[in-house]
Each structure stands twice: as C-alpha cells, then as structure tokens.
Motif scaffolding. Structure first.
Motif, PDB file in Angstrom:
ATOM      1  N   GLN A   1      -7.591 -32.696  13.763  1.00 57.43           N
ATOM      2  CA  GLN A   1      -6.994 -32.058  14.935  1.00 57.43           C
ATOM      3  C   GLN A   1      -5.992 -30.999  14.479  1.00 57.43           C
ATOM      4  OE1 GLN A   1      -7.864 -32.574  18.193  1.00 57.43           O
ATOM      5  NE2 GLN A   1      -6.626 -30.733  18.397  1.00 57.43           N
ATOM      6  N   SER A   2      -5.173 -31.353  13.503  1.00 57.79           N
ATOM      7  CA  SER A   2      -4.168 -30.424  13.025  1.00 57.79           C
ATOM      8  C   SER A   2      -4.827 -29.194  12.396  1.00 57.79           C
ATOM      9  CB  SER A   2      -3.258 -31.171  12.062  1.00 57.79           C
ATOM     10  OG  SER A   2      -2.635 -30.319  11.199  1.00 57.79           O
TER      11      SER A   2
ATOM     12  N   ASN B   1      -6.098 -27.015  15.215  1.00 65.43           N
ATOM     13  CA  ASN B   1      -4.997 -26.270  15.831  1.00 65.43           C
ATOM     14  C   ASN B   1      -4.601 -25.067  14.977  1.00 65.43           C
ATOM     15  OD1 ASN B   1      -4.944 -28.199  17.759  1.00 65.43           O
ATOM     16  ND2 ASN B   1      -3.019 -29.134  17.136  1.00 65.43           N
TER      17      ASN B   1
ATOM     18  N   HIS C   1      -7.145 -22.330  15.237  1.00 60.94           N
ATOM     19  CA  HIS C   1      -6.968 -21.610  16.496  1.00 60.94           C
ATOM     20  C   HIS C   1      -5.751 -20.689  16.371  1.00 60.94           C
ATOM     21  CE1 HIS C   1      -6.043 -21.686  21.045  1.00 60.94           C
ATOM     22  NE2 HIS C   1      -6.936 -20.757  20.783  1.00 60.94           N
TER      23      HIS C   1
ATOM     24  N   LYS D   1       7.270 -16.302  22.631  1.00 56.21           N
ATOM     25  CA  LYS D   1       7.158 -16.301  24.091  1.00 56.21           C
ATOM     26  C   LYS D   1       7.920 -15.136  24.731  1.00 56.21           C
ATOM     27  CE  LYS D   1       7.432 -19.545  27.963  1.00 56.21           C
ATOM     28  NZ  LYS D   1       6.097 -20.015  28.262  1.00 56.21           N
TER      29      LYS D   1
ATOM     30  N   SER E   1      -0.393 -19.298  26.592  1.00 58.75           N
ATOM     31  CA  SER E   1       0.060 -20.598  27.107  1.00 58.75           C
ATOM     32  C   SER E   1       0.962 -21.247  26.056  1.00 58.75           C
ATOM     33  CB  SER E   1      -1.139 -21.495  27.390  1.00 58.75           C
ATOM     34  OG  SER E   1      -1.731 -21.884  26.167  1.00 58.75           O
ATOM     35  N   ASP E   2       1.739 -22.250  26.493  1.00 59.27           N
ATOM     36  CA  ASP E   2       2.617 -22.959  25.549  1.00 59.27           C
ATOM     37  C   ASP E   2       1.796 -23.589  24.428  1.00 59.27           C
ATOM     38  OD1 ASP E   2       4.704 -22.173  27.077  1.00 59.27           O
ATOM     39  OD2 ASP E   2       5.307 -24.175  27.735  1.00 59.27           O
ATOM     40  N   LYS E   3       0.606 -24.063  24.779  1.00 57.85           N
ATOM     41  CA  LYS E   3      -0.240 -24.694  23.766  1.00 57.85           C
ATOM     42  C   LYS E   3      -0.693 -23.660  22.732  1.00 57.85           C
ATOM     43  CE  LYS E   3      -3.363 -28.462  23.690  1.00 57.85           C
ATOM     44  NZ  LYS E   3      -4.126 -29.383  24.484  1.00 57.85           N
ATOM     45  N   GLU E   4      -1.058 -22.489  23.204  1.00 58.76           N
ATOM     46  CA  GLU E   4      -1.471 -21.436  22.266  1.00 58.76           C
ATOM     47  C   GLU E   4      -0.311 -21.061  21.341  1.00 58.76           C
ATOM     48  OE1 GLU E   4      -4.923 -18.918  24.578  1.00 58.76           O
ATOM     49  OE2 GLU E   4      -2.883 -18.740  25.345  1.00 58.76           O
TER      50      GLU E   4
ATOM     51  N   ASP F   1       2.138 -23.012  20.497  1.00 59.86           N
ATOM     52  CA  ASP F   1       2.282 -24.124  19.540  1.00 59.86           C
ATOM     53  C   ASP F   1       1.331 -23.952  18.363  1.00 59.86           C
ATOM     54  OD1 ASP F   1       4.279 -25.633  20.654  1.00 59.86           O
ATOM     55  OD2 ASP F   1       2.945 -26.851  21.885  1.00 59.86           O
ATOM     56  N   HIS F   2       0.110 -23.526  18.647  1.00 63.21           N
ATOM     57  CA  HIS F   2      -0.881 -23.382  17.579  1.00 63.21           C
ATOM     58  C   HIS F   2      -0.506 -22.235  16.630  1.00 63.21           C
ATOM     59  CE1 HIS F   2      -4.133 -25.582  20.137  1.00 63.21           C
ATOM     60  NE2 HIS F   2      -3.139 -26.342  19.777  1.00 63.21           N
TER      61      HIS F   2
ATOM     62  N   GLU G   1       2.249 -23.545  14.464  1.00 65.73           N
ATOM     63  CA  GLU G   1       1.706 -24.431  13.435  1.00 65.73           C
ATOM     64  C   GLU G   1       1.091 -23.618  12.289  1.00 65.73           C
ATOM     65  OE1 GLU G   1      -1.043 -28.443  13.594  1.00 65.73           O
ATOM     66  OE2 GLU G   1      -0.059 -27.703  15.384  1.00 65.73           O
TER      67      GLU G   1
END
Ligand code: HEC
Length: 125
Positions: free
Chosen positions: A28-29, A32, A35, A80, A105-108, A110-111, A114
C-alpha cells in the motif's frame, strides 16, 4: 503430543497472517508513493525538477532541503496553499510565489508528501 502439533499449526497460521499484513502495508505504501511520483511529475517537477534539485535562484531544491528537514510538518500546507515571501534553503535565498493547488484532494497531497519524503529526504539518498 497432539496439543503440541496444534500449537505449531497455530503459530504457523499466526505468523503467516502477521507476515501478509506487513506485506500488504508495504504494498500500500509503495502504491501511494507511486501515485505521489505521478502527481509530483505533473504538479511539481516543472519548477523543482524531477530530481528535486530546484532551478537556479528561482525554485528552491527539495532534495536534502534543510528547510524541509527543519519544518517536517510544513510540506502538506505548502502544497495545499502555496507559499510566498522570502525563504532561505540550503544557504540560498528564494523569493518567488509558489502557486496553491486547490484542485488536489487531501489524499493526493498525502501521496505527494509520502513521495517527497521517501525520495528526497530519507538519508539513503
Ligand atoms: C510554478 C513553480 C512551482 C511549482 C509548480 C511548485 N513549486 Fe514549490 N516552490 C516554488 C517557489 C518559487 C518556492 C519558494 C517560495 C518562496 O520564496 O516563498 C517554492 C517552495 C517550496 C517548498 C519550500 C522550500 C523548500 O525547497 O523546501 C516546498 C517544500 C515546495 N515548494 C514543494 C512543492 C511541491 C511538493 C510541489 C508540487 C505539488 C511544488 N512545490 C510545486 C515554486 C513552485
């Protein structure tokens, strides 16, 4: 004897479960960060370059940037909301505006964070 066998099997099941969990987390990591790489190339590399070295005195480096190492939590907000005003990164002053990214998005974000941390700030680089 029977009890022992049962215990051995139980341990085996337990360990294989534990192992597959760790594998899944790692996968998963990795997904991410991949991405994040894709987004970085699209949204950041124009200015900061694919290798994170920045661009002369216009765009600061991300690779081994002391600014990021000293402000590890700032990255999300910078992506952001963008950034404005003079800053010094690795001894060089920069003073151009970085645009905000209201469409991510916040998720994007985050990626991307990372990816930047793994690629540009881990000591193995
Ligand atoms: C249009 C060019 C441009 C783009 C695109 C851009 N930046 Fe920046 N970035 C800048 C500039 C210019 C600064 C310095 C701002 C200042 O002087 O206040 C900066 C500063 C930074 C900083 C803080 C200084 C440092 O080097 O540690 C980080 C972190 C950063 N950007 C990350 C990113 C990430 C991640 C992306 C992609 C989501 C991105 N930037 C996209 C131009 C850009």
């Amino acid at each position: 004897m029977k009890k022992n066998k049962f215990l051995v099997i139980l341990c085996f099941v337990f360990y294989s479960l534990l192992y597959s969990c760790a594998d899944e987390k790692q996968a998963q990591s990795r997904a991410n960060a991949n991405h994040g790489l894709e987004l970085y190339e699209r949204m950041c590399a124009n200015c900061h370059q694919s290798d994170g070295s920045g661009f002369v005195k216009l765009y600061p480096p991300l690779k081994n940037a002391d600014f990021l190492k000293n402000n590890p939590k700032a990255l999300f907000g910078i992506i952001k909301y963008g950034m404005i005003g003079s800053i010094v990164v690795n001894g060089i002053e920069f003073n151009l505006a970085m645009p905000a990214n209201p469409k991510l998005s916040d998720k994007e974000i985050d990626h991307i964070v990372e990816y930047v941390q793994i690629r540009f700030l881990s000591n193995s680089n």
